[in-house]
Design a protein around this motif. Sequence first.
Motif, PDB file in Angstrom:
ATOM      1  N   LEU A 155       0.208   3.419  -2.976  1.00 60.06           N
ATOM      2  CA  LEU A 155      -0.432   5.144  -2.644  1.00 60.06           C
ATOM      3  C   LEU A 155       0.737   6.848  -2.213  1.00 60.06           C
ATOM      4  N   PHE A 156       2.160   6.507  -2.728  1.00 59.27           N
ATOM      5  CA  PHE A 156       3.144   7.034  -3.301  1.00 59.27           C
ATOM      6  C   PHE A 156       2.754   7.244  -4.762  1.00 59.27           C
ATOM      7  N   VAL A 207       5.945  15.087  -1.686  1.00 63.28           N
ATOM      8  CA  VAL A 207       6.047  14.126  -1.249  1.00 63.28           C
ATOM      9  C   VAL A 207       6.377  12.191  -1.726  1.00 63.28           C
ATOM     10  N   PHE A 208       7.857  12.735  -3.062  1.00 60.50           N
ATOM     11  CA  PHE A 208       8.808  12.496  -3.316  1.00 60.50           C
ATOM     12  C   PHE A 208      10.207  11.657  -2.113  1.00 60.50           C
ATOM     13  N   GLY A 229       3.416   5.650   7.437  1.00 63.21           N
ATOM     14  CA  GLY A 229       3.981   5.699   5.945  1.00 63.21           C
ATOM     15  C   GLY A 229       2.648   6.098   5.428  1.00 63.21           C
ATOM     16  N   TRP A 230       1.246   6.026   5.115  1.00 62.31           N
ATOM     17  CA  TRP A 230       1.091   6.233   4.446  1.00 62.31           C
ATOM     18  C   TRP A 230       0.017   7.765   4.680  1.00 62.31           C
ATOM     19  N   SER A 233       0.449  14.188  -9.089  1.00 56.74           N
ATOM     20  CA  SER A 233       1.170  16.172  -8.428  1.00 56.74           C
ATOM     21  C   SER A 233       1.539  16.172  -9.404  1.00 56.74           C
ATOM     22  N   ALA A 237       3.992  20.137  -4.401  1.00 57.26           N
ATOM     23  CA  ALA A 237       3.722  18.787  -3.789  1.00 57.26           C
ATOM     24  C   ALA A 237       4.408  17.786  -4.027  1.00 57.26           C
ATOM     25  N   SER A 238       4.664  17.727  -5.435  1.00 54.28           N
ATOM     26  CA  SER A 238       5.748  16.229  -6.084  1.00 54.28           C
ATOM     27  C   SER A 238       6.886  16.076  -4.686  1.00 54.28           C
ATOM     28  N   PRO A 272      11.334   6.548   5.353  1.00 54.41           N
ATOM     29  CA  PRO A 272      11.043   6.147   6.214  1.00 54.41           C
ATOM     30  C   PRO A 272      12.985   4.804   5.839  1.00 54.41           C
ATOM     31  N   TRP A 273      13.342   4.616   4.804  1.00 56.73           N
ATOM     32  CA  TRP A 273      14.450   3.813   4.158  1.00 56.73           C
ATOM     33  C   TRP A 273      15.265   4.683   4.744  1.00 56.73           C
ATOM     34  N   ILE A 284      -0.546   9.086  -5.960  1.00 53.30           N
ATOM     35  CA  ILE A 284      -0.097  11.252  -5.287  1.00 53.30           C
ATOM     36  C   ILE A 284       0.831  11.574  -6.371  1.00 53.30           C
ATOM     37  N   GLU A 285       1.631  10.422  -6.224  1.00 50.62           N
ATOM     38  CA  GLU A 285       3.361  11.248  -6.984  1.00 50.62           C
ATOM     39  C   GLU A 285       3.101  11.595  -8.988  1.00 50.62           C
ATOM     40  N   HIS A 292       1.061  -1.169   0.071  1.00 55.46           N
ATOM     41  CA  HIS A 292       0.364  -0.380   0.465  1.00 55.46           C
ATOM     42  C   HIS A 292       0.229   1.349  -0.069  1.00 55.46           C
ATOM     43  N   TYR A 293       1.690   1.268   0.448  1.00 57.48           N
ATOM     44  CA  TYR A 293       2.714   1.966   0.740  1.00 57.48           C
ATOM     45  C   TYR A 293       3.442   3.029  -0.759  1.00 57.48           C
ATOM     46  N   PHE A 329       1.977  15.560   0.958  1.00 61.60           N
ATOM     47  CA  PHE A 329       0.965  16.374  -0.243  1.00 61.60           C
ATOM     48  C   PHE A 329       0.235  17.766   0.408  1.00 61.60           C
ATOM     49  N   SER A 372       1.922  10.286   6.521  1.00 66.35           N
ATOM     50  CA  SER A 372       3.125  11.019   5.928  1.00 66.35           C
ATOM     51  C   SER A 372       2.976  11.575   4.728  1.00 66.35           C
ATOM     52  N   LEU A 373       2.402  10.004   4.135  1.00 60.73           N
ATOM     53  CA  LEU A 373       2.724  10.528   2.388  1.00 60.73           C
ATOM     54  C   LEU A 373       1.524  11.955   1.648  1.00 60.73           C
ATOM     55  N   ILE A 374       0.509  11.461   3.078  1.00 58.88           N
ATOM     56  CA  ILE A 374      -1.154  12.427   2.902  1.00 58.88           C
ATOM     57  C   ILE A 374      -0.705  13.791   2.659  1.00 58.88           C
ATOM     58  N   ALA A 387       8.947  12.945   2.063  1.00 64.34           N
ATOM     59  CA  ALA A 387       8.002  11.929   2.816  1.00 64.34           C
ATOM     60  C   ALA A 387       8.623  10.259   2.149  1.00 64.34           C
ATOM     61  N   PHE A 388       8.552  10.659   1.110  1.00 66.68           N
ATOM     62  CA  PHE A 388       8.729   8.784   0.846  1.00 66.68           C
ATOM     63  C   PHE A 388       9.993   7.711   0.580  1.00 66.68           C
ATOM     64  N   ILE A 389      11.024   8.504   0.197  1.00 61.74           N
ATOM     65  CA  ILE A 389      12.592   8.160   0.511  1.00 61.74           C
ATOM     66  C   ILE A 389      12.346   8.205   2.380  1.00 61.74           C
TER      67      ILE A 389
END
Lengths: 276, 170
Positions: free
Chosen positions: A16-17, B79-80, B50-51, A24, B75-76, B86-87, A20-21, A12-13, B58, B53-55, B82-84
């Motif tokens: 969802l990314f 979000v990018f 995770g979901w 955008s 926004a993009s 966790p790793w 949204i991406e 899902h992570y 955004f 923090s993405l929202i 935020a996506f990175i």
Amino acid sequence: MKNLLYFIIRNHYVILFLLIESFSLALVVHYNNYQHTCALNSSAKIAGNINQAFSVVNNYIGLRDKNEALNAELAKARSVELISYKVDTVSAQLVKDPNYIQQYEYIPCQVISNSVNNSNNFLTINVGKKHGVERGMGVVSASGVIGVVKETSDNFASVISVLNPNLNISAMLKANGYFGSLSWEGYNYQYAAINDLPSHIEVHSGDTVITSGYSAIFPKGMLIGTIDTVLNVGTNGFMVASVKLSVDFKRVGNVQVIKNLLRDEQLELEMHSGNE
Amino acid sequence: MNNVLLFNILRFVALLLLQVGVLNQIQFGGYINPYLYILFVIMLPFGTPGWLSLILSFFMGISIDMFCNTPGIHASATVFAAFIRPWLLAGLLPRDGVEPDVTPNIRVFGFAWFFNYSAIMVLIHHIFLFLIDVFKLNALHIVLWRTLMSVIFTMLLVVLSQFLTAKKTK
């Protein structure tokens, strides 16, 4: 089906990314073009009001009213200036009795938000539909051309700045009347480039560049800047020159919106002649 | 828990107002613009799903976009980043784990750790932002120059913000 659901839950992570991406990025691609309208802009009510509030703080309080009054005077003076009128006679014999009809009106206003360091710059001004501002009207300050109105709300309008590569302005060399198209290349807020000048003409640094008046947005002869250097003479018969803008975009405050009273007439005519 | 939520809402609003009201108005040298709002994503608590923090990122990005007339660009990029995250955190954090409510900050983790972590986040965000913004690769050296200058100014403010708020949370 169960496997698909399991897959979605497990990933899902990432899913969802990606959703949204791509949403955008779709916004970026779709709305970065200034012909498209978007509800999310600084003329929107909330953003406009907040920008307005901050600009009040940013303004030098004591000088504000005086500047506004001066700007209103300037707009009034420009409206009655001869250049705002169009000769309304049909034959040369009537030259002794020149009648003029007004073609341009100037609406005084203030810049409440401005940028120079993005690659697409916009301004927001504190007049909107209520004050007669519409899409596609030109905006000038006392020192030269500022931009063209992009969006309007009741009380605000966003203006696409000269410092935006999406805006092309029909520009002319004052000295010899040759014209080209002026656009910003995205690097330096003090310089723009004029394209499509014929390569056989002589261009000197310091030559004045003005609006051509061909586009129904700006009257002829509004100051844009001066030629800085000739950038290149193309093999295709055209050359590019860099233009030092007369407006200091870091310091724009009081500006005027130009209302062309004969715009619809001109555009309609041009459209008809284009169709045939 | 409610306290954590409240702090994050306050941080969201404060950073948004600071960005559009102050930082976007100061035009350093024509092309440098610090984007401090990314601090919101940097300082989300470790336990944020995770979901979520993405929202949240955004919404942060799209709010900034609204003021800058740049639909989708901030926004993009946000979000990018935020996506990175966790790793990045998985790589940088000690194995024995941390409390989920704790936010990454300079007081708990020390200057060096926080600086490394936030510098990588800011770099990811800014590079993405400026690449999307310019959208053409022939101007790459200008993109890199603008990115570098803005990263330096953003990091200056990020570090400064840590020292300014550290006392209050004691």
